[in-house]
Design a protein around this motif. Structure first.
Motif, short mmCIF file in Angstrom:
data_model
loop_
_atom_site.label_atom_id
_atom_site.label_comp_id
_atom_site.label_asym_id
_atom_site.label_seq_id
_atom_site.Cartn_x
_atom_site.Cartn_y
_atom_site.Cartn_z
N SER A 76 0.92 -1.15 0.05
CA SER A 76 -0.01 0.01 0.02
C SER A 76 0.70 1.36 -0.11
N ASN A 77 1.97 1.40 0.74
CA ASN A 77 2.79 2.42 0.62
C ASN A 77 3.49 2.58 -0.85
N LEU A 78 3.88 1.43 -1.26
CA LEU A 78 4.42 1.50 -2.66
C LEU A 78 3.44 2.16 -3.83
N THR A 79 2.10 1.68 -3.48
CA THR A 79 0.86 2.14 -4.14
C THR A 79 1.10 3.60 -4.11
N LYS A 80 0.97 4.10 -2.99
CA LYS A 80 0.88 5.52 -2.74
C LYS A 80 2.08 6.27 -3.32
N VAL A 81 3.27 5.70 -3.33
CA VAL A 81 4.56 6.45 -3.79
C VAL A 81 4.46 6.61 -5.25
N PRO A 92 5.59 -5.09 -13.09
CA PRO A 92 4.75 -4.34 -13.84
C PRO A 92 3.20 -4.39 -13.60
N SER A 93 2.87 -5.56 -12.89
CA SER A 93 1.38 -5.43 -12.61
C SER A 93 0.89 -4.32 -11.63
N GLN A 94 2.16 -4.22 -10.64
CA GLN A 94 1.77 -3.30 -9.53
C GLN A 94 1.53 -1.86 -10.17
N ILE A 95 2.03 -1.42 -11.37
CA ILE A 95 1.97 -0.49 -12.06
C ILE A 95 0.57 -0.36 -12.61
#
Length: 161
Positions: A4-9, A41-44
């Motif tokens: 979730s932190n990575l998503t916000k960043v 890449p799926s996180q992106i």
């Protein structure tokens, strides 16, 4: 770093790029972003789908492949009619209470609605319950149709008013 932190960043990074670009459009490469943030890449893809969707005021175009790209376009409206058309597309023919609430919050975040207007509309669209029963004895689908029509009318009158 948690997911979730990575998503916000990632979201903040893309938002900053959009803010820095005066025309509200940026082109990116999924692979480059994934390498930059040390993720798959799926996180992106997740960030783009969840944070840069049309209901948030964005369009995302992508082309996959070796020279693929992602283009993020921040929607801006030249007239009230364009804004009304966009809202009508987002609502569609039927909308659940939860979907309506999300849309209203997003419209408030985009400064289309004031917090008070959002709250008044939310209350008007609620599945009114009294002693565990709905006040209107109609099917959930019919209720969602009626909610969509009411929401369209309320938002149109606010945008044009």
């Amino acid at each position: 770093m948690s997911s979730s932190n990575l998503t916000k960043v990632i979201e903040q990074y893309i938002a900053q790029l959009l803010e820095d670009n005066e025309d509200g459009t940026i082109s990116l490469r999924r692979k480059d972003l994934a390498e930059r943030f040390g993720c798959v890449p799926s996180q992106i893809n997740y960030v783009l789908r969840s944070r840069f969707a049309p209901e948030h005021g964005f369009l995302v175009e992508s082309q996959r492949g070796g020279h693929g790209y992602i283009r993020v376009i921040q929607l801006s409206f030249k007239s009230c009619d364009e804004k009304v058309d966009h809202i009508a597309e987002l609502i569609d023919n039927a909308i659940t209470e939860q979907e309506a609430r999300k849309l209203l919050v997003n419209l408030q975040n985009r400064k289309v609605l004031t917090p008070r207007e959002r709250l008044v509309i939310e209350v008007a669209l609620r599945n009114q319950e009294e002693n565990g029963r709905t006040l209107f004895d109609i099917s959930p689908y019919r209720r969602d149709l009626m909610r969509a029509e009411l929401l369209r009318k309320l938002l149109t009158s606010l945008v044009l008013g």
